[in-house]
Design an enzyme around this catalytic site. Structure first.
Site, PDB file in Angstrom:
ATOM      1  CE  LYS A  92      -4.576  -1.527   1.520  1.00  0.00           C
ATOM      2  NZ  LYS A  92      -4.629  -2.811   1.690  1.00  0.00           N
ATOM      3  CD  GLU A 114     -10.779   4.750   0.408  1.00  0.00           C
ATOM      4  OE1 GLU A 114     -10.779   6.298   0.605  1.00  0.00           O
ATOM      5  OE2 GLU A 114     -10.254   4.404   0.156  1.00  0.00           O
ATOM      6  CB  SER A 380       0.239  -8.437  -0.956  1.00  0.00           C
ATOM      7  OG  SER A 380      -1.066  -9.254  -0.428  1.00  0.00           O
TER       8      SER A 380
HETATM    9  C1  LIG Z   1      -5.051  -3.568   1.074  1.00  0.00           C
HETATM   10  C2  LIG Z   1      -4.727  -4.994   0.763  1.00  0.00           C
HETATM   11  C3  LIG Z   1      -4.457  -6.014  -0.261  1.00  0.00           C
HETATM   12  C4  LIG Z   1      -6.054  -6.214  -0.916  1.00  0.00           C
HETATM   13  O1  LIG Z   1      -6.338  -4.557  -2.035  1.00  0.00           O
HETATM   14  P1  LIG Z   1      -5.489  -4.267  -3.409  1.00  0.00           P
HETATM   15  O2  LIG Z   1      -6.210  -3.217  -4.015  1.00  0.00           O
HETATM   16  O3  LIG Z   1      -6.329  -5.234  -4.248  1.00  0.00           O
HETATM   17  O4  LIG Z   1      -4.120  -5.090  -3.599  1.00  0.00           O
HETATM   18  C5  LIG Z   1      -4.238  -7.404  -0.366  1.00  0.00           C
HETATM   19  N1  LIG Z   1      -2.548  -7.769   0.203  1.00  0.00           N
HETATM   20  C6  LIG Z   1      -3.270  -6.444   1.312  1.00  0.00           C
HETATM   21  C7  LIG Z   1      -1.290  -7.165   2.574  1.00  0.00           C
HETATM   22  C8  LIG Z   1      -3.594  -5.957   2.063  1.00  0.00           C
HETATM   23  O5  LIG Z   1      -3.221  -4.971   2.528  1.00  0.00           O
END
Ligand SMILES: *Cc1c(COP(=O)(O)O)cnc(C)c1O
Length: 408
Positions: A92, A114, A380
């Site tokens: 993020k 948000e 992610s």
């Molecule tokens: C917020 C989040 C997501 C989902 O958001 P995307 O916009 O689909 O990437 C995925 N993995 C983590 C660790 C997150 O914090």
């Protein structure tokens, strides 16, 4: 490096998806952003400043790690793109640093955002502390109670957290409230959206900012001695930003199979799901035409996923389009499949993933591949925030009596 395969047209459409379905009162704000985002993003000074921040502050490039134990088990060469090692624990930050810097260039004095579970709010509050920008985060009242620690983080970082007491008191209502604030304070406020959603230009803006993930992956695979394109790239999709970034430079190359994991919750055919591509239909949500979970009257449905970050009724329009074109596929992954994958990654590699990212790891069981193919998984985020959930599954799992074969 721009990939023209996934640039929307001037009005922000990817085929029938995307666009800008917004109230009249927001038009001027969105238009101002639309007019300048491309020129700012390609400005040499902006690019240099962002790169420096991503490197020295964010910790980029994140490692591309060849997971040898997991590779041995699966018969592929599995690489993990370690976005979990970014500052604040997920991808993020890539988006947030880019947009905060853009807001400064636009002369904006105040950031609003948000947040659902609080991850995007924390990342935004972090960037605002760094850049000395006042920050207001709108969060559903229910979420502020479920995610107290993230509220404390944001407040410690200097942000004002506004609990939203309307509707279901969750993300959807927080988003409505942020938009209302933006309409009333158009001149000095920048609305920092957290995923590839919202009206044009946000989906394209966020995709471009996250494309650093695939840009690094390409050069890191080359450095690792891998020839040619990877066979597969896997990522989870909530709003779709980490997937869009992980796919970006591979889209349309004709060689790399791109697969997104949707949160199926308790099953794609159950009522408790968030699989907007596999179960959704075309409609407008938060300013863009896309696939979403709705009833026959167009009312947005309540969704369910064990992971807060994937618990969203829509999907970024770019993914609706990639799916329609067959340029990427999207497979449902259930809560229990994600939990299994999280424990598997933890036990084989010593990496506790975020519940969201565990959905991407679970795809290893769902895709078909040639032995020895190169598979890149976008990890992610890290699992710290999900320990409470994991602990409820840990009880009763136990450890196997037979010692595992020694690894490495
Ligand atoms: C917020 C989040 C997501 C989902 O958001 P995307 O916009 O689909 O990437 C995925 N993995 C983590 C660790 C997150 O914090």
């Amino acid at each position: 490096m721009e990939n023209m395969e996934i640039s929307p047209d001037d009005r922000g459409f990817y085929g029938q998806y995307g666009g800008s379905y917004i109230p009249e009162l927001l038009w001027a704000n969105v238009e101002e952003l639309r007019e300048c985002y491309r020129s700012v993003l390609s400005d040499e000074i902006y690019k240099a400043e962002l790169e420096k921040l991503l490197k020295n502050y964010g910790g980029r490039p994140t490692p591309l790690y060849l997971a040898e134990n997991l590779s041995r088990e699966t018969g592929a060469r599995v690489y993990l793109k370690r976005e979990d090692l970014c500052h604040t624990g997920s991808h993020k930050l890539n988006n947030v640093l880019g947009q905060a810097l853009l807001a400064v260039k636009m002369g904006k004095k105040h950031i609003i955002a948000e947040t659902g579970a609080g991850q995007h709010g924390v990342a935004t509050a972090t960037a605002c502390a760094l850049m000395n920008l006042p920050c207001t985060v709108f969060m559903g009242k229910k979420d502020t109670m479920r995610q107290k620690l993230n509220v404390t983080r944001m407040e410690m970082l200097g942000a004002t957290v506004v609990p939203v007491d309307s509707g279901s008191r969750t993300l959807k209502d927080a988003t409505n409230e942020a938009i209302r604030h933006w309409i009333n304070n158009p001149d000095d406020t920048y609305y920092l959206i957290g995923s590839t959603i919202g009206p044009h230009p946000y989906p394209d803006l966020v995709t471009r900012l996250q494309s650093v993930i695939s840009r690094e992956t390409i050069s890191q695979l080359r450095d690792a001695g891998e020839k040619g394109e990877p066979g597969h790239v896997l990522a989870c999709v909530g709003g779709g930003s980490n997937a869009a970034g992980a796919f970006y430079h591979f889209i349309g190359n004709g060689k790399t199979k791109l697969t997104g994991a949707e949160a199926a919750g308790e099953g794609v055919d159950s009522e408790k799901t968030a699989a907007s591509i596999n179960r959704g239909s075309t409609g407008v949500i938060h300013g863009s035409m896309t696939l979403l979970l709705q009833n026959g009257d167009g009312q947005v449905l309540e969704t369910h996923s064990i992971s807060a970050g994937l618990d969203y009724p829509g999907i970024g329009p770019v993914h609706a389009w990639l799916n329609e074109k067959g340029l990427a596929q999207y497979l449902p992954v259930t809560d229990s499949e994600a939990i299994e994958a999280a424990f598997r990654l933890t036990e084989t590699e010593g990496i506790i993933p975020a519940l969201e990212s565990a959905h991407a790891v679970a795809l290893l069981e769902k895709i078909t591949f040639e032995p020895g193919s190169v598979i890149v998984i976008c990890l992610s985020g890290r699992g710290d925030k999900d320990m409470e959930t994991y602990s409820t599954y840990f009880e009763g799992r136990g450890r196997s009596d037979t010692p595992k074969q020694q690894k490495v």
